[in-house]
Design a protein around this motif. Structure first.
Motif, PDB file in Angstrom:
ATOM      1  N   ASP A 225       0.950  -0.801   0.010  1.00  0.00           N
ATOM      2  CA  ASP A 225       0.043  -0.081  -0.084  1.00  0.00           C
ATOM      3  C   ASP A 225       0.706   1.610   0.176  1.00  0.00           C
ATOM      4  N   VAL A 226       2.391   1.244   0.452  1.00  0.00           N
ATOM      5  CA  VAL A 226       3.176   2.383  -0.395  1.00  0.00           C
ATOM      6  C   VAL A 226       2.813   2.643  -1.309  1.00  0.00           C
ATOM      7  N   PRO A 227       2.602   4.495  -1.333  1.00  0.00           N
ATOM      8  CA  PRO A 227       2.485   4.878  -3.156  1.00  0.00           C
ATOM      9  C   PRO A 227       3.679   4.749  -3.839  1.00  0.00           C
ATOM     10  N   ASN A 228       3.786   4.952  -5.536  1.00  0.00           N
ATOM     11  CA  ASN A 228       4.966   4.871  -5.826  1.00  0.00           C
ATOM     12  C   ASN A 228       5.376   5.618  -5.590  1.00  0.00           C
ATOM     13  N   VAL A 229       4.810   7.419  -5.150  1.00  0.00           N
ATOM     14  CA  VAL A 229       5.225   9.009  -5.258  1.00  0.00           C
ATOM     15  C   VAL A 229       6.621   8.052  -4.069  1.00  0.00           C
ATOM     16  N   ASP A 230       6.493   7.981  -2.601  1.00  0.00           N
ATOM     17  CA  ASP A 230       7.090   7.774  -2.122  1.00  0.00           C
ATOM     18  C   ASP A 230       8.265   7.182  -2.447  1.00  0.00           C
ATOM     19  N   TYR A 231       7.956   5.605  -3.094  1.00  0.00           N
ATOM     20  CA  TYR A 231       9.549   5.290  -3.706  1.00  0.00           C
ATOM     21  C   TYR A 231      10.162   6.517  -5.078  1.00  0.00           C
ATOM     22  N   LEU A 232       9.634   7.070  -5.541  1.00  0.00           N
ATOM     23  CA  LEU A 232      10.150   8.312  -6.361  1.00  0.00           C
ATOM     24  C   LEU A 232      11.115   9.213  -5.885  1.00  0.00           C
ATOM     25  N   ARG A 233      10.255   9.525  -4.440  1.00  0.00           N
ATOM     26  CA  ARG A 233      10.800  10.796  -3.498  1.00  0.00           C
ATOM     27  C   ARG A 233      12.140  10.410  -2.153  1.00  0.00           C
ATOM     28  N   GLU A 234      11.997   8.815  -2.579  1.00  0.00           N
ATOM     29  CA  GLU A 234      12.647   8.119  -1.284  1.00  0.00           C
ATOM     30  C   GLU A 234      13.785   7.668  -1.657  1.00  0.00           C
ATOM     31  N   ALA A 235      13.313   6.774  -2.466  1.00  0.00           N
ATOM     32  CA  ALA A 235      14.845   5.871  -3.005  1.00  0.00           C
ATOM     33  C   ALA A 235      15.096   6.864  -4.799  1.00  0.00           C
ATOM     34  N   GLY A 236      14.797   7.090  -5.015  1.00  0.00           N
ATOM     35  CA  GLY A 236      14.711   7.765  -6.825  1.00  0.00           C
ATOM     36  C   GLY A 236      14.255   7.818  -7.871  1.00  0.00           C
ATOM     37  N   SER A 237      14.207   8.465  -8.706  1.00  0.00           N
ATOM     38  CA  SER A 237      13.656   8.115  -9.649  1.00  0.00           C
ATOM     39  C   SER A 237      13.592   6.532 -10.305  1.00  0.00           C
TER      40      SER A 237
END
Ligand code: DHB
Ligand code: FE
Length: 287
Positions: A225-237
């Protein structure tokens, strides 16, 4: 006897790892710690060989391009040639497919609501061949067949973590109903944190990566349920490649009511090129 999923494997696909093997540089000081780190995974797979790997990966503009990017694309072919990524194809064997299992997956997954693109002919880039190299080194022929499942994590929006986990569950049900005695592994590849361009190029987030590994093992439903924007912000594009790991995680038995998996191996190594390398093996416990 039907097919069964024995384990899920998770690992990065950093192209420079493939180059280090291809150019015999694995003993150099930069690379030696990484290759020491993946040795237990290679020993594990020698003891636990798959007949077929359903290999979840992303294409990087080689088989597909910005003209057309399918969200989920299933390889149906008898074989897949390594792609020419600009410097000629990697010197690795042709990847043999399993068309009967591909057809069965399509016939199970599409009626279940996963509208896959079916790809009868394609090449495979580092997203698929580097994980094979990490596990099998430099064999004359790959020791297993591969069913490629390419996921769009290149052009926004990538599929959600939830959709990926649910697809994994459907893959498990499909494999379990395939009427052939096959040991199948599902590999989720890509990641971990990295960003290749823009002001944040070189971004690595160790805390995010370790937390992701923990939750992937112990809390996959919450992680989905973690939104993709969290990956982009925290783990890079390019860190959003990690959603592909949820497909492999969904294919383990515990998410269908079975016992929890056993962790056989975990590695976290920084850096390889611009990328944090993660590698994890989860075995399905016997029912
Ligand atoms: C790198 C990482 C990737 O995931 C990729 O597809 C290309 C390059 C890198 O770290 O250099
Ligand atoms: Fe990549």
């Amino acid at each position: 006897m039907n097919a069964r999923i024995s384990a899920a494997l998770f690992m990065s696909h950093v192209p420079a790892i493939g180059v280090a093997v291809d150019l015999a540089r694995t003993d150099e000081p930069y690379w030696q710690p990484l290759f020491d780190g993946i040795r237990p995974a290679r020993e594990w797979i020698a003891d636990n060989p798959p007949d077929v790997v359903v290999l979840v990966y992303n294409d990087h503009g080689n088989a597909f391009s910005l003209r057309m990017i399918p969200t989920f694309a299933l390889g149906m072919a008898p074989s897949y040639e390594p792609a020419d990524e600009g410097w000629g194809p990697r010197p690795v064997p042709t990847v043999d497919g399993h068309p009967a299992l591909s057809a069965h997956l399509a016939q199970s997954l599409i009626p279940a609501g996963f509208d896959l693109t079916l790809v009868n002919e394609m090449t495979v880039d580092h997203g698929l061949t580097v994980p094979l190299t990490m596990m099998f080194d430099q064999p004359a022929a790959w020791p297993c067949r591969v069913v490629p499942l390419a996921v769009n994590v290149v052009q926004h929006p990538a599929p959600s973590g939830r959709r990926c986990l649910e697809l994994g569950k459907a893959i498990r049900a499909a494999v379990d109903s395939f009427d052939e005695d096959l040991t199948v592994q599902v590999w989720g590849t890509g990641g971990m944190s990295h960003q290749l361009q823009g002001p944040r190029a070189g971004l690595i987030n160790r805390e995010f990566d370790h937390d992701f590994l923990e939750r992937l093992v112990a809390d996959p439903e919450g992680l989905a349920d973690v939104p993709n924007v969290d990956y982009l912000r925290e783990a890079g594009s390019e860190g959003v490649e990690l959603v592909m790991w949820l497909i492999a995680r969904g294919a383990l038995a515990d998410l269908g009511g079975g016992p929890p998996p056993r962790e056989a191996h975990r590695l976290y190594h920084v850096p390889a090129s611009n990328t944090a390398v993660g590698q994890l093996i989860l075995e399905n416990s016997p029912a």
